[in-house]
Design a protein around this motif. Structure first.
Motif, PDB file in Angstrom:
ATOM      1  N   UNK A 223       1.570   5.995   0.928  1.00 53.93           N
ATOM      2  CA  UNK A 223       1.910   4.581   0.669  1.00 53.93           C
ATOM      3  C   UNK A 223       2.595   4.430  -0.686  1.00 53.93           C
TER       4      UNK A 223
ATOM      5  N   UNK B  89       4.849  -2.184   0.541  1.00 55.74           N
ATOM      6  CA  UNK B  89       3.964  -3.328   0.757  1.00 55.74           C
ATOM      7  C   UNK B  89       2.968  -3.349  -0.398  1.00 55.74           C
ATOM      8  N   UNK B  90       2.831  -4.460  -1.058  1.00 54.49           N
ATOM      9  CA  UNK B  90       1.906  -4.508  -2.192  1.00 54.49           C
ATOM     10  C   UNK B  90       0.472  -4.302  -1.745  1.00 54.49           C
ATOM     11  N   UNK B  91      -0.285  -3.602  -2.540  1.00 55.89           N
ATOM     12  CA  UNK B  91      -1.693  -3.342  -2.234  1.00 55.89           C
ATOM     13  C   UNK B  91      -2.529  -4.602  -2.470  1.00 55.89           C
ATOM     14  N   UNK B  92      -3.151  -5.048  -1.398  1.00 56.41           N
ATOM     15  CA  UNK B  92      -3.872  -6.329  -1.460  1.00 56.41           C
ATOM     16  C   UNK B  92      -5.012  -6.304  -2.472  1.00 56.41           C
ATOM     17  N   UNK B  93      -5.735  -5.198  -2.527  1.00 57.14           N
ATOM     18  CA  UNK B  93      -6.865  -5.117  -3.441  1.00 57.14           C
ATOM     19  C   UNK B  93      -6.413  -5.217  -4.893  1.00 57.14           C
TER      20      UNK B  93
ATOM     21  N   UNK C 286       1.297  -3.964  11.230  1.00 59.13           N
ATOM     22  CA  UNK C 286       1.868  -3.153  10.158  1.00 59.13           C
ATOM     23  C   UNK C 286       1.581  -3.772   8.803  1.00 59.13           C
ATOM     24  N   UNK C 287       1.633  -5.077   8.752  1.00 62.62           N
ATOM     25  CA  UNK C 287       1.397  -5.749   7.488  1.00 62.62           C
ATOM     26  C   UNK C 287      -0.015  -5.529   6.966  1.00 62.62           C
ATOM     27  N   UNK C 288      -1.003  -5.851   7.771  1.00 63.98           N
ATOM     28  CA  UNK C 288      -2.380  -5.751   7.254  1.00 63.98           C
ATOM     29  C   UNK C 288      -2.755  -4.314   6.917  1.00 63.98           C
ATOM     30  N   UNK C 289      -2.183  -3.379   7.657  1.00 65.99           N
ATOM     31  CA  UNK C 289      -2.461  -1.979   7.335  1.00 65.99           C
ATOM     32  C   UNK C 289      -1.679  -1.576   6.083  1.00 65.99           C
ATOM     33  N   UNK C 290      -0.427  -1.993   6.039  1.00 65.19           N
ATOM     34  CA  UNK C 290       0.427  -1.646   4.897  1.00 65.19           C
ATOM     35  C   UNK C 290      -0.118  -2.196   3.588  1.00 65.19           C
ATOM     36  N   UNK C 291      -0.588  -3.384   3.631  1.00 70.29           N
ATOM     37  CA  UNK C 291      -1.170  -3.982   2.417  1.00 70.29           C
ATOM     38  C   UNK C 291      -2.565  -3.423   2.126  1.00 70.29           C
ATOM     39  N   UNK C 292      -2.997  -2.565   3.000  1.00 68.85           N
ATOM     40  CA  UNK C 292      -4.323  -1.957   2.862  1.00 68.85           C
ATOM     41  C   UNK C 292      -5.420  -3.017   2.794  1.00 68.85           C
ATOM     42  N   UNK C 293      -5.167  -4.059   3.588  1.00 68.99           N
ATOM     43  CA  UNK C 293      -6.172  -5.108   3.728  1.00 68.99           C
ATOM     44  C   UNK C 293      -7.298  -4.648   4.647  1.00 68.99           C
TER      45      UNK C 293
ATOM     46  N   UNK D 208      -1.529   4.638  10.102  1.00 73.53           N
ATOM     47  CA  UNK D 208      -2.416   5.666   9.540  1.00 73.53           C
ATOM     48  C   UNK D 208      -3.874   5.236   9.483  1.00 73.53           C
TER      49      UNK D 208
END
Lengths: 340, 340
Positions: A1, A46-50, B108-115, B138
């Motif tokens: 990522x 994609x920015x890391x939400x955490x 893809x978004x929620x996974x990409x943002x690692x939410x 992933x």
DNA sequence: TTGAAAGCGGTACCAG
DNA sequence: CTGGTACCGCTTTCAA
């Protein structure tokens, strides 16, 4: 990522510039913006939400408290949920579920962990255990439904009193002197959802004002029961019979029962009035629609909380703009970041 | 909001000790543990979810893709959702909604943002646009429903083929030579949910094996329609009529229609078999139950994904334990943190 | 059995 | 208009 650092390196700028391109919180030259955006696209960044939540102190997530009761109207609850989730996305928020069986502590938990920026509470009852908790929580919340003591709370709901009144008025204007109110089902009435009460209040007031006689029959579960109720109502009615059936489940039964008794809706026999046009459309029957629809209520709830949320932010920013010059003059150092 | 630093200070230990008390990832003396826990309680400490996610690379959130279709079975969808959310909490996970109208990119978004750490996909259709996306993501995911090409995917669903077969077998054993299958409603059949197909396959196989004649009638929306269908079926039946009505909506109509035609269920006239005991209980009618219930399916989905999730973690930890001594001997420095 | 300290990946302040 | 940098609060390594 990939991270924003990777983007910065590829675009040949600093990490802060990347951040500002995303947030738009400061002017960026057209040229750099383009380079950054290209780099982001190339890396599928994609920015890391955490990380974002940690640094900005906002998770961009709204908690949604859903009712646990395996009730009769699960279908309509589902409608609320999906409209709420979709609407929230329009404003860049996600929805996190908080089930009712975790109890009020569930709300404390998601707020305490700073998982959510605000709350939407569904199916609020007259005397709701969650209400006192919500009052204490340091985040904005919107209730769907109106508790007994609603002072200082943001509540939203269909205007059931108005709806009840309009139902009666509409029928009175059509010349009906007697109307039959098919009440909600027992299970609903017994839970202390006070919209039942509010609807009745509206009906009673309008009945008094228009001199209409109201026959109230309890909601039914079976067609046979409904037929009996209808028959009884017909006997007590002068002139053309009219029905008010606010609960969706009853509407189906009522329509079926009238049909079985040989009455044709809207034509030679009777009129049905309700709060929802959904059924009317599905069954192509002349029903009158009154009040907010569930999806309208859902959308409004989200809009309100988003407004609350952005209000807080922008008010904080305005305040900062105001004091900044003062701070500068004094050469003092004060934290400008909002601290919870 | 107190932080783990505050807790550490109050307990007179280091921040790392507080962390280890929470995670249990290393032995702590009883004395210190007590001091830390007291401090946490006193401050009403709750760990910050964003910070935790950032440092640990796990959000403890599962994404739930819910269908957008304002379909007929919204009630049952709601049941899935609330059981899933409640079950997830048992394993310390929260549920984030991903609405279908955001399309596959939502995933893809929620996974990409690692939410989210993983995904549960509801209402998977035979040819589902989300499936190819899921394959690439992933994170582990579990599908509820079975797509055409399910290789390498974790799918879960009620065993509709078995259910269909058992329905026929049960009726055959009761002596029925002809059974009527009331199909799902058109709207459902037209969407390519392949459980309809699977159910039919089970019915057909069992019919062939037992020499039973099967009459198939389409699902109905109105009682009148259902009555016509039933009448037609009765004419073609030898002996006591029997019905299979897998769809909940049809069950209500069917029961009503039989009643209207003067047939008493389970007594002198006919038997109804379905996949769900919910209705049976509610209506106190002799129905036979077969296959998984929706809530069972939901629970299993969550358990599976939690297992996937913890498997990954524990496998990583096991691996680390194995190589750690080697690393020490070599005095080399290697990152032990998993990098995505 | 414990502590000190280096990140995790962003945000926003300060200085230029 | 832009870069350097000090955090945000927790996890995990290394060293004691």
């Amino acid at each position: 990522m990939p991270t924003s650092k990777d983007v910065a390196r590829l675009a040949g700028v600093s990490q802060s510039t990347v951040s500002y391109v995303m947030s738009g919180r400061r002017p960026i030259s057209e040229k750099t913006r383009k380079r950054v955006e290209d780099a982001m696209a190339q890396l599928a960044f994609q920015p890391n939400a955490g990380a974002r939540a940690l640094a900005s102190r906002r998770s961009q997530v709204i908690g949604l408290a859903i009712p646990f009761v395996p009730d009769l109207h699960m279908g309509s609850i589902m409608e609320f949920i999906s409209v709420i989730a979709a609407t929230a996305r329009q404003s860049d928020y996600d929805i996190l579920l908080v089930t009712d069986d975790e109890g009020p502590q569930g709300l404390e938990r998601v707020v305490g962990q700073q998982l959510v920026d605000g709350l939407i509470i569904m199916q609020v009852e007259g005397d709701d255990a969650r209400v006192p908790v919500i009052r204490k929580l340091p985040v904005p919340s919107v209730l769907i439904g109106i508790p007994e003591d609603s002072k200082g709370l943001e509540c939203i709901d269909a205007d059931f009193e108005l709806a009840g009144a309009m139902c009666v008025e509409e029928l009175a204007q059509l010349g009906h002197e007697t109307v039959t109110l098919v009440d909600w089902q027992d299970a609903v009435v017994r839970r202390h959802v006070n919209y039942v009460k509010r609807f009745h209040r509206g009906v009673d007031k309008a009945a008094a004002a228009t001199g209409t006689k109201v026959i109230k029959v309890p909601g039914r579960v079976t067609i046979a029961g409904m037929e009996k109720a209808v028959t009884k109502a017909l006997k007590e009615t002068n002139g053309i019979p009219a029905f008010i059936a606010p609960e969706a489940a009853n509407q189906d039964l009522l329509v079926e029962a009238l049909h079985n008794l040989g009455l044709v809706l809207g034509e030679d026999a009777s009129v049905v009035v309700n709060c929802s046009d959904r059924i009317a459309e599905r069954q192509r029957i002349p029903l009158t629609t009154i009040g907010f629809e569930p999806d309208e209520v859902s959308r409004r709830a989200v809009h309100r909380i988003v407004r609350d949320l952005t209000d807080t932010t922008s008010r904080a920013h305005e305040a900062l703009e105001l004091i900044r010059p003062v701070l500068k003059r004094r050469k003092s150092t004060i934290r400008l970041r909002p601290q919870r």
